[in-house]
Design a protein around this motif. Structure first.
Motif, PDB file in Angstrom:
ATOM      1  N   CYS A   1      22.200  48.503  -6.019  1.00 41.80           N
ATOM      2  CA  CYS A   1      23.364  47.880  -5.400  1.00 41.80           C
ATOM      3  C   CYS A   1      24.630  48.682  -5.664  1.00 41.80           C
ATOM      4  O   CYS A   1      25.529  48.690  -4.863  1.00 41.80           O
TER       5      CYS A   1
ATOM      6  N   ALA B   1      24.765  47.751   4.503  1.00 39.92           N
ATOM      7  CA  ALA B   1      24.244  46.383   4.610  1.00 39.92           C
ATOM      8  C   ALA B   1      22.910  46.393   5.323  1.00 39.92           C
ATOM      9  O   ALA B   1      21.993  45.646   4.969  1.00 39.92           O
ATOM     10  N   GLN B   2      22.775  47.269   6.282  1.00 40.98           N
ATOM     11  CA  GLN B   2      21.529  47.351   7.029  1.00 40.98           C
ATOM     12  C   GLN B   2      20.441  47.916   6.151  1.00 40.98           C
ATOM     13  O   GLN B   2      19.315  47.417   6.194  1.00 40.98           O
ATOM     14  N   SER B   3      20.753  48.827   5.362  1.00 44.82           N
ATOM     15  CA  SER B   3      19.734  49.404   4.519  1.00 44.82           C
ATOM     16  C   SER B   3      19.312  48.415   3.441  1.00 44.82           C
ATOM     17  O   SER B   3      18.151  48.370   3.065  1.00 44.82           O
ATOM     18  N   VAL B   4      20.231  47.534   2.964  1.00 48.57           N
ATOM     19  CA  VAL B   4      19.888  46.492   1.981  1.00 48.57           C
ATOM     20  C   VAL B   4      18.988  45.468   2.657  1.00 48.57           C
ATOM     21  O   VAL B   4      17.987  45.034   2.087  1.00 48.57           O
ATOM     22  N   GLU B   5      19.345  45.166   3.860  1.00 46.69           N
ATOM     23  CA  GLU B   5      18.548  44.179   4.578  1.00 46.69           C
ATOM     24  C   GLU B   5      17.153  44.733   4.830  1.00 46.69           C
ATOM     25  O   GLU B   5      16.167  44.014   4.671  1.00 46.69           O
ATOM     26  N   ASN B   6      17.066  45.954   5.160  1.00 42.02           N
ATOM     27  CA  ASN B   6      15.774  46.587   5.402  1.00 42.02           C
ATOM     28  C   ASN B   6      14.967  46.661   4.109  1.00 42.02           C
ATOM     29  O   ASN B   6      13.754  46.478   4.115  1.00 42.02           O
TER      30      ASN B   6
ATOM     31  N   LEU C   1      15.205  44.578   1.615  1.00 41.10           N
ATOM     32  CA  LEU C   1      14.827  43.219   1.194  1.00 41.10           C
ATOM     33  C   LEU C   1      13.892  42.539   2.205  1.00 41.10           C
ATOM     34  O   LEU C   1      13.361  41.463   1.931  1.00 41.10           O
ATOM     35  N   ALA C   2      13.678  43.125   3.338  1.00 35.05           N
ATOM     36  CA  ALA C   2      12.859  42.518   4.382  1.00 35.05           C
ATOM     37  C   ALA C   2      11.452  42.187   3.888  1.00 35.05           C
ATOM     38  O   ALA C   2      10.942  41.082   4.151  1.00 35.05           O
TER      39      ALA C   2
ATOM     40  N   ARG D   1      11.758  39.130   1.735  1.00 37.19           N
ATOM     41  CA  ARG D   1      12.061  37.950   2.549  1.00 37.19           C
ATOM     42  C   ARG D   1      10.822  37.505   3.292  1.00 37.19           C
ATOM     43  O   ARG D   1      10.531  36.316   3.368  1.00 37.19           O
ATOM     44  N   SER D   2      10.079  38.407   3.827  1.00 39.38           N
ATOM     45  CA  SER D   2       8.858  38.053   4.552  1.00 39.38           C
ATOM     46  C   SER D   2       7.857  37.398   3.611  1.00 39.38           C
ATOM     47  O   SER D   2       7.206  36.405   3.963  1.00 39.38           O
TER      48      SER D   2
END
Length: 190
Positions: A3, A10-15, A17-18, A21-22
């Motif tokens: 972090c 933000a997109q790379s964090v979301e990717n 964490l995907a 999350r799944s």
């Protein structure tokens, strides 16, 4: 890349964490599906138990109703039997009273016929003396009939005794049968 790394967007964090999350979403879905399945199974068990209890209550109610009905019917049948018995006893009493009246009238008619009365008196006295002895005396009764007596012994051959004797012969038979002669006899005492 953590972090604190400035190169992360933000997109790379979301990717990144995907997959987590799944995995979490899949676990939550499995837990929810399992909860729904468990709740459905419990609901079906409760519905089945409620149906079984309702069916048992219905069976019990029917049995109770049948028992109550049988008890009520038994009471009604007993009452009907008692009423029938009372009617039968009343009819038998009437028949007996009517037989007694008719028999008494027949004996009185016999006694009113002087020749037949004298013949009957002779036959009765002869039979009574055979039982009591030759010294027996015959006393005529005001109501009709006689008392034959000797030494403290007597035979009552009054109209009432003759009536009772005749009725005893009739009552000792079943309807439609002929009376047995001598089934009862005028009374005598010592």
């Amino acid at each position: 890349m953590l972090c604190g790394d400035a190169g992360m967007t933000a997109q790379s964090v979301e990717n990144a964490l995907a997959p987590l999350r799944s995995a979490l979403l899949a676990a939550a879905t499995r837990n929810a599906d399992k909860g729904v399945a468990d709740a459905s199974a419990q609901a079906e068990q409760r519905i089945a138990a409620a149906r079984a209890a309702a069916d048992q209550r219905l069976v019990n109610a029917r049995a109770s109703g049948q028992a109550d009905a049988a008890f009520a019917l038994a009471g009604e049948a007993a009452t009907a039997r008692q009423k029938c018995r009372a009617v039968l006893l009343e009819a038998e009493s009437w028949v007996h009273d009517e037989r007694r009246r008719q028999t008494r009238e027949a004996v009185q008619r016999l006694c009113a016929d002087a020749r037949r009365y004298a013949d009957l008196r002779t036959a009765v006295v002869r039979q009574a003396r055979a039982i009591l002895g030759a010294d027996a005396t015959c006393r005529d009764l005001d109501v009709g009939g006689w008392v034959i007596e000797t030494s403290g012994r007597q035979i009552d051959v009054s109209i009432d005794a003759l009536t009772d004797w005749a009725l005893g012969s009739i009552d000792a038979t079943t309807p439609g049968e002929a009376a047995t002669p001598g089934a009862a006899a005028p009374t005598w005492s010592r």
